[in-house]
Motif scaffolding. Sequence first.
Motif, PDB file in Angstrom:
ATOM      1  N   THR A  44      52.220  47.536  49.136  1.00 27.93           N
ATOM      2  CA  THR A  44      52.750  46.921  47.773  1.00 27.93           C
ATOM      3  C   THR A  44      51.834  46.554  46.805  1.00 27.93           C
ATOM      4  OG1 THR A  44      54.557  45.901  49.151  1.00 27.93           O
ATOM      5  CG2 THR A  44      54.203  44.860  47.165  1.00 27.93           C
ATOM      6  N   SER A  45      51.615  47.007  45.647  1.00 29.09           N
ATOM      7  CA  SER A  45      50.745  46.908  44.715  1.00 29.09           C
ATOM      8  C   SER A  45      51.506  46.319  43.517  1.00 29.09           C
ATOM      9  CB  SER A  45      50.197  48.137  44.228  1.00 29.09           C
ATOM     10  OG  SER A  45      51.075  48.963  43.621  1.00 29.09           O
ATOM     11  N   LYS A  46      52.630  46.379  43.319  1.00 23.59           N
ATOM     12  CA  LYS A  46      53.551  46.004  42.233  1.00 23.59           C
ATOM     13  C   LYS A  46      54.781  45.588  42.511  1.00 23.59           C
ATOM     14  CE  LYS A  46      51.124  49.013  39.059  1.00 23.59           C
ATOM     15  NZ  LYS A  46      50.559  49.872  40.126  1.00 23.59           N
ATOM     16  N   VAL A  47      55.333  44.343  41.686  1.00 30.50           N
ATOM     17  CA  VAL A  47      56.532  43.940  42.313  1.00 30.50           C
ATOM     18  C   VAL A  47      57.347  43.674  40.863  1.00 30.50           C
ATOM     19  CG1 VAL A  47      58.149  41.887  43.432  1.00 30.50           C
ATOM     20  CG2 VAL A  47      55.860  42.859  44.206  1.00 30.50           C
ATOM     21  N   ALA A  48      58.149  44.587  40.616  1.00 28.40           N
ATOM     22  CA  ALA A  48      59.127  44.250  39.381  1.00 28.40           C
ATOM     23  C   ALA A  48      60.116  42.913  39.531  1.00 28.40           C
ATOM     24  CB  ALA A  48      59.803  45.517  39.032  1.00 28.40           C
ATOM     25  N   ILE A  49      60.434  42.222  38.453  1.00 21.98           N
ATOM     26  CA  ILE A  49      61.360  41.077  38.705  1.00 21.98           C
ATOM     27  C   ILE A  49      62.445  41.426  37.443  1.00 21.98           C
ATOM     28  CG2 ILE A  49      61.952  38.885  38.554  1.00 21.98           C
ATOM     29  CD1 ILE A  49      59.038  38.234  39.174  1.00 21.98           C
ATOM     30  N   TYR A  59      59.826  32.103  42.785  1.00 22.11           N
ATOM     31  CA  TYR A  59      59.556  32.539  44.254  1.00 22.11           C
ATOM     32  C   TYR A  59      58.778  33.814  44.198  1.00 22.11           C
ATOM     33  CZ  TYR A  59      62.829  28.684  45.302  1.00 22.11           C
ATOM     34  OH  TYR A  59      63.652  27.616  45.417  1.00 22.11           O
ATOM     35  N   THR A  60      59.497  34.657  43.676  1.00 26.24           N
ATOM     36  CA  THR A  60      58.855  36.258  43.653  1.00 26.24           C
ATOM     37  C   THR A  60      57.574  36.290  42.909  1.00 26.24           C
ATOM     38  OG1 THR A  60      61.414  37.020  43.574  1.00 26.24           O
ATOM     39  CG2 THR A  60      59.546  38.393  43.135  1.00 26.24           C
ATOM     40  N   PHE A  61      57.682  35.747  41.825  1.00 26.33           N
ATOM     41  CA  PHE A  61      56.514  35.888  41.166  1.00 26.33           C
ATOM     42  C   PHE A  61      55.165  35.314  41.962  1.00 26.33           C
ATOM     43  CE2 PHE A  61      53.222  34.041  38.146  1.00 26.33           C
ATOM     44  CZ  PHE A  61      53.001  35.031  37.240  1.00 26.33           C
ATOM     45  N   TYR A  62      55.337  34.174  42.511  1.00 26.59           N
ATOM     46  CA  TYR A  62      54.186  33.663  43.265  1.00 26.59           C
ATOM     47  C   TYR A  62      54.082  34.375  44.546  1.00 26.59           C
ATOM     48  CZ  TYR A  62      53.504  29.890  39.744  1.00 26.59           C
ATOM     49  OH  TYR A  62      53.051  29.165  38.708  1.00 26.59           O
ATOM     50  N   ALA A  63      54.957  34.767  45.180  1.00 27.37           N
ATOM     51  CA  ALA A  63      55.094  35.672  46.431  1.00 27.37           C
ATOM     52  C   ALA A  63      54.172  37.018  46.136  1.00 27.37           C
ATOM     53  CB  ALA A  63      56.267  35.985  47.118  1.00 27.37           C
ATOM     54  N   ALA A  64      54.542  37.533  45.045  1.00 22.94           N
ATOM     55  CA  ALA A  64      53.642  38.814  44.650  1.00 22.94           C
ATOM     56  C   ALA A  64      52.225  38.379  44.447  1.00 22.94           C
ATOM     57  CB  ALA A  64      54.271  39.295  43.703  1.00 22.94           C
ATOM     58  N   LEU A  65      51.686  37.297  43.781  1.00 28.33           N
ATOM     59  CA  LEU A  65      50.435  36.744  43.708  1.00 28.33           C
ATOM     60  C   LEU A  65      49.842  36.760  45.178  1.00 28.33           C
ATOM     61  CD1 LEU A  65      50.589  34.528  40.586  1.00 28.33           C
ATOM     62  CD2 LEU A  65      50.212  37.074  40.811  1.00 28.33           C
ATOM     63  N   GLN A  66      50.502  35.914  45.908  1.00 25.43           N
ATOM     64  CA  GLN A  66      50.074  35.613  47.330  1.00 25.43           C
ATOM     65  C   GLN A  66      49.693  36.926  48.145  1.00 25.43           C
ATOM     66  OE1 GLN A  66      52.263  32.747  49.671  1.00 25.43           O
ATOM     67  NE2 GLN A  66      51.750  33.761  51.562  1.00 25.43           N
ATOM     68  N   ASN A  67      50.424  38.166  47.913  1.00 27.52           N
ATOM     69  CA  ASN A  67      50.211  39.075  48.420  1.00 27.52           C
ATOM     70  C   ASN A  67      49.234  40.328  47.861  1.00 27.52           C
ATOM     71  OD1 ASN A  67      51.969  39.527  51.332  1.00 27.52           O
ATOM     72  ND2 ASN A  67      53.267  38.370  50.012  1.00 27.52           N
ATOM     73  N   HIS A  91      55.476  52.230  38.534  1.00 29.21           N
ATOM     74  CA  HIS A  91      55.835  52.562  39.608  1.00 29.21           C
ATOM     75  C   HIS A  91      55.479  51.337  40.660  1.00 29.21           C
ATOM     76  CE1 HIS A  91      54.830  56.986  39.308  1.00 29.21           C
ATOM     77  NE2 HIS A  91      55.734  56.692  38.378  1.00 29.21           N
ATOM     78  N   PRO A  92      56.481  50.181  40.431  1.00 27.18           N
ATOM     79  CA  PRO A  92      56.248  49.009  41.485  1.00 27.18           C
ATOM     80  C   PRO A  92      57.123  49.577  42.538  1.00 27.18           C
ATOM     81  CG  PRO A  92      57.900  48.987  39.725  1.00 27.18           C
ATOM     82  CD  PRO A  92      57.175  49.878  39.308  1.00 27.18           C
ATOM     83  N   GLU A  93      56.525  48.941  43.759  1.00 28.88           N
ATOM     84  CA  GLU A  93      57.228  49.292  44.945  1.00 28.88           C
ATOM     85  C   GLU A  93      58.425  48.676  45.308  1.00 28.88           C
ATOM     86  OE1 GLU A  93      53.030  50.556  45.033  1.00 28.88           O
ATOM     87  OE2 GLU A  93      53.734  48.757  44.644  1.00 28.88           O
ATOM     88  N   TRP A  94      58.707  47.420  44.675  1.00 26.93           N
ATOM     89  CA  TRP A  94      59.936  46.620  44.855  1.00 26.93           C
ATOM     90  C   TRP A  94      60.456  46.274  43.503  1.00 26.93           C
ATOM     91  CZ3 TRP A  94      61.890  44.700  49.504  1.00 26.93           C
ATOM     92  CH2 TRP A  94      60.841  44.716  50.475  1.00 26.93           C
ATOM     93  N   LEU A  95      61.576  46.097  43.678  1.00 26.82           N
ATOM     94  CA  LEU A  95      62.371  45.665  42.270  1.00 26.82           C
ATOM     95  C   LEU A  95      63.359  44.455  42.812  1.00 26.82           C
ATOM     96  CD1 LEU A  95      63.457  45.529  39.136  1.00 26.82           C
ATOM     97  CD2 LEU A  95      65.116  47.396  40.161  1.00 26.82           C
ATOM     98  N   PHE A  96      63.034  43.197  42.507  1.00 31.59           N
ATOM     99  CA  PHE A  96      63.865  41.928  42.665  1.00 31.59           C
ATOM    100  C   PHE A  96      64.781  42.016  41.781  1.00 31.59           C
ATOM    101  CE2 PHE A  96      60.689  41.777  46.159  1.00 31.59           C
ATOM    102  CZ  PHE A  96      61.186  40.638  47.065  1.00 31.59           C
ATOM    103  N   ILE A  97      66.055  41.809  41.954  1.00 35.96           N
ATOM    104  CA  ILE A  97      67.014  41.629  41.007  1.00 35.96           C
ATOM    105  C   ILE A  97      67.933  40.449  41.343  1.00 35.96           C
ATOM    106  CG2 ILE A  97      66.861  43.845  40.116  1.00 35.96           C
ATOM    107  CD1 ILE A  97      69.550  44.445  41.509  1.00 35.96           C
ATOM    108  N   SER A  98      68.855  39.978  40.540  1.00 40.39           N
ATOM    109  CA  SER A  98      69.947  39.106  41.123  1.00 40.39           C
ATOM    110  C   SER A  98      71.322  39.767  40.908  1.00 40.39           C
ATOM    111  CB  SER A  98      70.061  38.005  39.759  1.00 40.39           C
ATOM    112  OG  SER A  98      70.398  38.720  38.391  1.00 40.39           O
ATOM    113  N   ALA A  99      72.252  39.230  41.684  1.00 43.32           N
ATOM    114  CA  ALA A  99      73.572  40.011  41.669  1.00 43.32           C
ATOM    115  C   ALA A  99      74.029  40.102  40.600  1.00 43.32           C
ATOM    116  CB  ALA A  99      74.546  39.035  42.296  1.00 43.32           C
TER     117      ALA A  99
END
Length: 504
Positions: A44-49, A59-67, A91-99
């Motif tokens: 995991t190098s990038k996390v899109a929100i 939470y997601t923002f700081y969790a990405a920084l932590q990792n 090319h983020p490995e993750w995409l965090f989204i809301s319902a």
Amino acid sequence: MTTLFINRNFPDKKALVTTSGDITYSTLLKNVERYARLLTSKDTSKVAIFSENRPEWIYTFYAALQNKAIPVPIDFMAAAEDVAYILDDCHPEWLFISAAMMDHLPEIELKSKHKPRVMVFEEIAPDDSVKETEWLGPEDNGATAVIIYTSGTTGSPKGVMLSFTNLLENISAVINSKIFIPERQVMIFLPLHHVFPLVGSMMTPLYVGASIAMAPSMQSADLLKTFGDNEVGVFLGVPRLYELMYRGIKAKIDKSPVAKTLLWFVLKTRWRSLGRKIFNKVHQSFGGHLQYMIAGGAALNREVGTFFYGIGFDIMEGFGMTEAAPMITFPRPGKIKIGSTGQALPGLTIEIREGEIVAKGPGIMKGYYNRPEETAETVKNGWLYTGDLGYLDKDGYLFITGRKKEIIVLPNGKNINPVELESKLENFSPAIKEAGVTLYKEMLHAVIFPDASFLTENNIEDQQAWFRDQVITPFNAGVTSYKRIMQFTLIKSELPRTRLSKLQ
């Protein structure tokens, strides 16, 4: 020494105040750890929100920084095409989204070649056994902390790479000016995918240990209710919002000859303390605790600034851009000059070169993601060429006089690349031979040179109605809301161009 990015001095204090409940600093730190455990893969190098403002976004923002991953915030109001472009670009490995964003996912996946793993906030299981995160901050402040996409002059958005140092320079500057203190509540109102609210409304308050009141939406009713239900002392907004507030308040004042005369007297004498007493009802409408109105994203109307400052608010217009994380200049409390964007950020040097504002210092971006040529055009020998025109007075206060680059800045602070929209319009319908996009009366206006042969072949007589119904309306349906064409004009000759084929 590791910098503490989330304050740990007030574990039982409210970190986030929301309509669905309050979240203490201790609970915030536990949720960051809970989300961080979802991102434990070394790949995991990038996390899109891609979401509206909400605690899970934070939470997601700081969790990405932590990792040691890089968060990539995406405008939750962006069209599927724009979201797909960002995903394909970085090319983020993750995409965090809301319902709420799930309805857009099929179209995004259809338009995007890159397929990140999708995580829906509402589907993340709670875990009460999780302890507070032990992460304090980055090991290397020079590392890239976040990639924020902004409009460029080449027709497509560019990912601005901001380091932890870039962000800390801005955070430290406003903390040292005593605007943000633990006792003063801040509101999150503007979307967090912009660097202005990201740093000012979220990162700085959590860094210093202040409470954040989260407005549930950008609707005026929700804004006023958030003010009324809380004790907000610092508010970040765009000039257009402050202008709407001003017009509403001024209209009520103008109905009373006495109030109108008193306002004239207060502004004429610059008697701010009296203005605050006379117009105390205005202060109460903002909850009674609001002191700092911070404006960014576009130029603040001088009349609006004079009004709010005159009745006792510290309205502070700064100047910056995403590439500066974001501040280049900002006013200090007690040293405000209405019409000026303040003095340089500590450690930042500003010069005026051929009328253009250039800046150099530790707050300037690392560069554009995978765009070395564009980076070299914007940052030369460490100097950021802003594309804005201005001058410095004898005290070092910056005054903005215009824009050198072609980017259109809407009244709400959004950046529009006219070349991008012009290209899309010309490719959207064979009836368009040429198109130019400009800002007219604070709205996007398209000037269209129709293809005469197409109109003749298709027996189109009422051209104005046909273009409105068959071109502009469907075109607007497929673009992000702030990119919609609100007015258009049909012309009978080619658009004027320079010798380099650029529209004049």
